[in-house]
Motif scaffolding. Structure first.
Motif, PDB file in Angstrom:
ATOM      1  N   MET A 152      23.471  24.124 -11.625  1.00 57.60           N
ATOM      2  CA  MET A 152      24.831  23.628 -11.424  1.00 57.60           C
ATOM      3  C   MET A 152      24.897  22.114 -11.597  1.00 57.60           C
ATOM      4  O   MET A 152      23.879  21.426 -11.550  1.00 57.60           O
ATOM      5  CB  MET A 152      25.321  24.009 -10.021  1.00 57.60           C
ATOM      6  CG  MET A 152      25.528  25.488  -9.801  1.00 57.60           C
ATOM      7  SD  MET A 152      26.152  25.837  -8.126  1.00 57.60           S
ATOM      8  CE  MET A 152      26.286  27.615  -8.174  1.00 57.60           C
ATOM      9  N   SER A 153      26.110  21.624 -11.770  1.00 53.58           N
ATOM     10  CA  SER A 153      26.319  20.179 -11.807  1.00 53.58           C
ATOM     11  C   SER A 153      26.270  19.608 -10.399  1.00 53.58           C
ATOM     12  O   SER A 153      26.256  20.349  -9.407  1.00 53.58           O
ATOM     13  CB  SER A 153      27.667  19.854 -12.455  1.00 53.58           C
ATOM     14  OG  SER A 153      28.725  20.433 -11.692  1.00 53.58           O
ATOM     15  N   GLN A 200      29.477  20.736  -8.425  1.00 51.45           N
ATOM     16  CA  GLN A 200      29.593  22.162  -8.142  1.00 51.45           C
ATOM     17  C   GLN A 200      28.543  22.621  -7.132  1.00 51.45           C
ATOM     18  O   GLN A 200      28.768  23.583  -6.385  1.00 51.45           O
ATOM     19  CB  GLN A 200      29.453  22.977  -9.427  1.00 51.45           C
ATOM     20  CG  GLN A 200      29.783  24.462  -9.232  1.00 51.45           C
ATOM     21  CD  GLN A 200      29.603  25.266 -10.500  1.00 51.45           C
ATOM     22  OE1 GLN A 200      29.065  24.774 -11.484  1.00 51.45           O
ATOM     23  NE2 GLN A 200      30.045  26.525 -10.470  1.00 51.45           N
ATOM     24  N   PRO A 208      27.082  29.035 -12.000  1.00 51.87           N
ATOM     25  CA  PRO A 208      27.363  27.718 -12.592  1.00 51.87           C
ATOM     26  C   PRO A 208      28.514  27.773 -13.587  1.00 51.87           C
ATOM     27  O   PRO A 208      28.596  28.690 -14.408  1.00 51.87           O
ATOM     28  CB  PRO A 208      26.041  27.354 -13.285  1.00 51.87           C
ATOM     29  CG  PRO A 208      25.008  28.220 -12.647  1.00 51.87           C
ATOM     30  CD  PRO A 208      25.705  29.486 -12.263  1.00 51.87           C
ATOM     31  N   ALA A 209      29.409  26.792 -13.495  1.00 51.68           N
ATOM     32  CA  ALA A 209      30.484  26.681 -14.477  1.00 51.68           C
ATOM     33  C   ALA A 209      29.919  26.212 -15.819  1.00 51.68           C
ATOM     34  O   ALA A 209      30.325  26.683 -16.881  1.00 51.68           O
ATOM     35  CB  ALA A 209      31.558  25.716 -13.977  1.00 51.68           C
ATOM     36  N   THR A 210      28.999  25.283 -15.774  1.00 51.87           N
ATOM     37  CA  THR A 210      28.252  24.829 -16.944  1.00 51.87           C
ATOM     38  C   THR A 210      26.762  24.872 -16.598  1.00 51.87           C
ATOM     39  O   THR A 210      26.361  24.479 -15.495  1.00 51.87           O
ATOM     40  CB  THR A 210      28.655  23.410 -17.352  1.00 51.87           C
ATOM     41  OG1 THR A 210      28.454  22.515 -16.245  1.00 51.87           O
ATOM     42  CG2 THR A 210      30.119  23.353 -17.768  1.00 51.87           C
ATOM     43  N   TRP A 211      25.959  25.343 -17.524  1.00 52.70           N
ATOM     44  CA  TRP A 211      24.528  25.513 -17.269  1.00 52.70           C
ATOM     45  C   TRP A 211      23.819  24.195 -17.549  1.00 52.70           C
ATOM     46  O   TRP A 211      23.611  23.823 -18.696  1.00 52.70           O
ATOM     47  CB  TRP A 211      23.966  26.638 -18.132  1.00 52.70           C
ATOM     48  CG  TRP A 211      24.633  27.954 -17.857  1.00 52.70           C
ATOM     49  CD1 TRP A 211      25.805  28.399 -18.382  1.00 52.70           C
ATOM     50  CD2 TRP A 211      24.182  28.959 -16.946  1.00 52.70           C
ATOM     51  NE1 TRP A 211      26.116  29.633 -17.868  1.00 52.70           N
ATOM     52  CE2 TRP A 211      25.139  30.010 -16.985  1.00 52.70           C
ATOM     53  CE3 TRP A 211      23.070  29.107 -16.126  1.00 52.70           C
ATOM     54  CZ2 TRP A 211      25.012  31.165 -16.226  1.00 52.70           C
ATOM     55  CZ3 TRP A 211      22.926  30.260 -15.368  1.00 52.70           C
ATOM     56  CH2 TRP A 211      23.894  31.277 -15.418  1.00 52.70           C
ATOM     57  N   GLU A 212      23.458  23.495 -16.491  1.00 55.73           N
ATOM     58  CA  GLU A 212      22.855  22.175 -16.590  1.00 55.73           C
ATOM     59  C   GLU A 212      21.326  22.292 -16.636  1.00 55.73           C
ATOM     60  O   GLU A 212      20.630  22.108 -15.635  1.00 55.73           O
ATOM     61  CB  GLU A 212      23.293  21.305 -15.400  1.00 55.73           C
ATOM     62  CG  GLU A 212      24.778  21.102 -15.253  1.00 55.73           C
ATOM     63  CD  GLU A 212      25.356  20.219 -16.362  1.00 55.73           C
ATOM     64  OE1 GLU A 212      24.569  19.490 -17.000  1.00 55.73           O
ATOM     65  OE2 GLU A 212      26.573  20.280 -16.589  1.00 55.73           O
ATOM     66  N   TRP A 213      20.790  22.587 -17.816  1.00 58.42           N
ATOM     67  CA  TRP A 213      19.333  22.688 -17.961  1.00 58.42           C
ATOM     68  C   TRP A 213      18.661  21.333 -17.843  1.00 58.42           C
ATOM     69  O   TRP A 213      17.440  21.252 -17.617  1.00 58.42           O
ATOM     70  CB  TRP A 213      18.988  23.331 -19.302  1.00 58.42           C
ATOM     71  CG  TRP A 213      19.488  24.744 -19.428  1.00 58.42           C
ATOM     72  CD1 TRP A 213      20.607  25.165 -20.074  1.00 58.42           C
ATOM     73  CD2 TRP A 213      18.874  25.918 -18.872  1.00 58.42           C
ATOM     74  NE1 TRP A 213      20.747  26.530 -19.965  1.00 58.42           N
ATOM     75  CE2 TRP A 213      19.689  27.018 -19.231  1.00 58.42           C
ATOM     76  CE3 TRP A 213      17.726  26.158 -18.122  1.00 58.42           C
ATOM     77  CZ2 TRP A 213      19.391  28.325 -18.862  1.00 58.42           C
ATOM     78  CZ3 TRP A 213      17.415  27.450 -17.753  1.00 58.42           C
ATOM     79  CH2 TRP A 213      18.235  28.526 -18.119  1.00 58.42           C
TER      80      TRP A 213
END
Length: 297
Positions: free
Chosen positions: A57-58, A61, A69-74
């Motif tokens: 997650m960010s 978030q 996760p809304a955006t996948w923060e690799w």
């Protein structure tokens, strides 16, 4: 006059009430057992899934109640490796777990072999002493051991006070290996000796190949213990950040990133991942070794 032979007509008999009850009971038992199995699996898997999802997650978030996760923060995993000291903790943990496991296995095998196959006066007393050492908590002897390593040998601030004692055997490893070696028939050892093998060659050529599952179980137990050890590095290496391990360094990482739960969870995943992978690839030998250690006492 011809005689006509008629085949008897087979009729499907309806199941009796007792058979219907037994069938329903078997179905309910199957459903109940599998439901409990699924519930137990979810109980162990869901916390790990939560940690992995939070690590992706960010920053914003991770502080919410969102589960996905809304955006996948690799890139969170890259940030963890960029943390000063994290690679040093990895190197120290690999040294502690790898070298410690090797020393434990090498030093425990001869003792376990002697207790399992040799007949000498005091053998049972020696075995009882080994079992007694298993029951002795490390906290009981930590003060004299620390004074010895820190004051006499001046090795505080390093992991050597934890690694060097493993070269002298481990009570649990000796006991586990001894239990496994007792399952090896003496006839194999006698045949090797008839062919001219001494005790050392018999151990290396006959016993060790047959004891691979037990050795694998002992190695995995020791590796997991060293990899997750927090108490030992806290006592001996806390004054030197360059000697910290992952288990102890993770506490410092959490303190520095107490609001960045995504980075904390990413670091947690990186600490757990090697242990999970090792067990996944070695679980067959591990389970076989643990199972066979209780066949014969």
């Amino acid at each position: 006059m011809t005689q006509v032979l008629q085949r008897p007509v087979k009729t499907d008999e309806a199941p009796s009430p007792e058979q219907r009850v037994a069938r329903r009971r078997a179905i309910l038992e199957w459903i109940g057992v599998h439901a409990l199995g699924v519930a137990a699996a979810l109980f162990f898997v869901l916390p790990f899934v939560f940690v992995v999802l939070t690590s992706l997650m960010s920053d914003e978030q991770a502080l919410t109640r969102d589960l996905v996760p809304a955006t996948w923060e690799w890139s969170n995993y890259t940030k963890v490796f960029d943390t000063p000291g994290f690679l040093t903790w990895w190197r120290n943990t690999l040294l502690y777990a790898g070298l410690g496991t090797l020393l434990t296995v090498v030093s425990s095998i001869p003792v376990a072999y002697a207790l399992a196959k040799f007949r000498f006066r005091g053998r049972h007393v020696t075995l009882m002493l080994v079992i007694s050492m298993m029951m002795l908590p490390p906290q009981v002897i930590i003060i004299p051991m620390y004074l010895f390593w820190a004051k006499q040998l001046d090795l505080s601030g390093s992991l050597w006070p934890l690694i060097i004692p493993m070269a002298f055997g481990d009570a649990f490893s000796i006991f586990l290996l001894r239990q496994f070696l007792t399952t090896i028939p003496d006839e194999y050892l006698d045949a090797a000796k008839v062919d001219g093998c001494g005790e050392l060659r018999t151990l290396l050529k006959v016993v060790l190949p047959m004891a691979k599952p037990g050795i694998a179980a002992v190695a995995l137990f020791q590796f997991f213990y060293a990899w997750n050890d927090y108490f030992g590095p806290q006592i001996y290496a806390s004054e030197n950040p360059g000697a910290w391990t992952l288990s102890y360094g993770l506490e410092s990482f959490k303190g520095a990133h107490h609001t960045d739960w995504n980075l904390t969870m990413a670091a947690t995943v990186l600490v757990m991942a090697p242990v999970i992978l090792v067990f996944f690839f070695a679980q067959k030998a591990f389970v076989e070794g643990v199972t066979l250690t209780g066949v014969k006492g």
